[in-house]
Enzyme design. Structure first.
Site, PDB file in Angstrom:
ATOM      1  CG  ASP A  14      -1.737   1.193   1.394  1.00 51.69           C
ATOM      2  OD1 ASP A  14      -2.396   1.588   0.418  1.00 51.69           O
ATOM      3  OD2 ASP A  14      -1.729   1.770   2.495  1.00 51.69           O
ATOM      4  CG  ASP A  16      -1.536   7.705   0.344  1.00 51.56           C
ATOM      5  OD1 ASP A  16      -0.595   8.481   0.174  1.00 51.56           O
ATOM      6  OD2 ASP A  16      -2.408   7.481  -0.529  1.00 51.56           O
ATOM      7  CG  ASP A 175      -2.202   2.023   6.500  1.00 52.83           C
ATOM      8  OD1 ASP A 175      -2.522   1.760   5.320  1.00 52.83           O
ATOM      9  OD2 ASP A 175      -2.535   3.071   7.070  1.00 52.83           O
TER      10      ASP A 175
END
Length: 241
Positions: A14, A16, A175
């Site tokens: 991922d 951001d 995240d």
């Protein structure tokens, strides 16, 4: 017990909240768009909680928060301004998370890496380039249409096909819940990082995942699982730009 990653042939990151702490830049771009439209702006802590589903969802959250009708013309105007602000200063206020540059540099000699993100591809590439992380990546898979966004499996499936690996051998590192749900839908193993924006939420509503405390932990685990040490890794990832 050390996590066994010997069956992993590639890694999907991922963007951001995983590779880059881009929340300050996302806030700046959103607020620039809102200001241009004469709308209220938001603080960093608020915007950070909205990150993960891409700019269209972010804009919709901002409009709902202040009770503004989210008509198509306004959303289009805001998105155009958001994109322009992002491309003008992709990572002016944020930066790469501590240890991530070393992680990427260490992994590039071991496994092909891609980025799988809900940020549209042109914006994702701009941020990665500003972060100095674009060149090591074998591909960038951004959500350029709503149906492609994680937790849908579309982007991970596309990455696995392009890399020529089975989904079960592609590790998704993210995240938040969308990353874990997308991995589950695709049949990929998943790792949840502790330093991002959505880790606590993921604990309640997403499939189980390997918890990674630091970038260094991920790098060392890959090396140990593959039976190599540091500079012994010389495999160069194929590029798919």
């Amino acid at each position: 017990m050390t996590k066994d990653l010997s069956g992993i042939d590639a890694i999907a990151f991922d963007l951001d909240g995983t590779l880059v702490d881009s929340a300050p830049d996302i806030r700046e771009a959103l607020n620039a768009a809102l200001k241009e439209a004469g709308l209220a702006r938001f603080d960093l802590d608020t915007v950070r909680t909205w990150i993960g589903d891409g700019p269209d969802a972010l804009i919709l959250q901002a409009l709902r928060q202040q009770g503004v009708a989210a008509d198509e013309a306004l959303r289009t105007q805001l998105r155009r301004a958001f994109d322009a602000a992002t491309l003008a200063a992709p990572l002016q206020f944020g930066g790469v998370f501590e240890g991530v540059a070393e992680l990427v540099d260490g992994l590039r000699r071991s496994l092909p890496m891609v980025v799988v993100t809900n940020k549209p591809t042109p914006l994702a590439r701009a941020v990665l380039d500003a972060a100095g992380l674009l060149q090591p990546m074998a591909g960038v898979y951004g959500a350029d249409a709503a149906a492609q966004r994680k937790p849908a499996p579309f982007l991970l499936q596309a990455a696995a096909r392009q890399l020529g690996v089975e989904p079960a051998r592609l590790l998704m590192v993210g995240d938040g819940p969308a990353d874990l749900l997308a991995a589950h839908a695709t049949g990929c193993p998943a790792a949840l990082v502790a330093w991002g924006y959505g880790g606590h939420a993921a604990a309640a509503g997403a499939p189980p995942a390997w918890r990674v405390a630091t970038p260094q932990q991920l790098l060392l685990t890959v090396r140990e699982s593959r039976g190599v040490r540091g500079e012994e890794e010389t495999t160069t990832a194929t590029r798919f730009f």
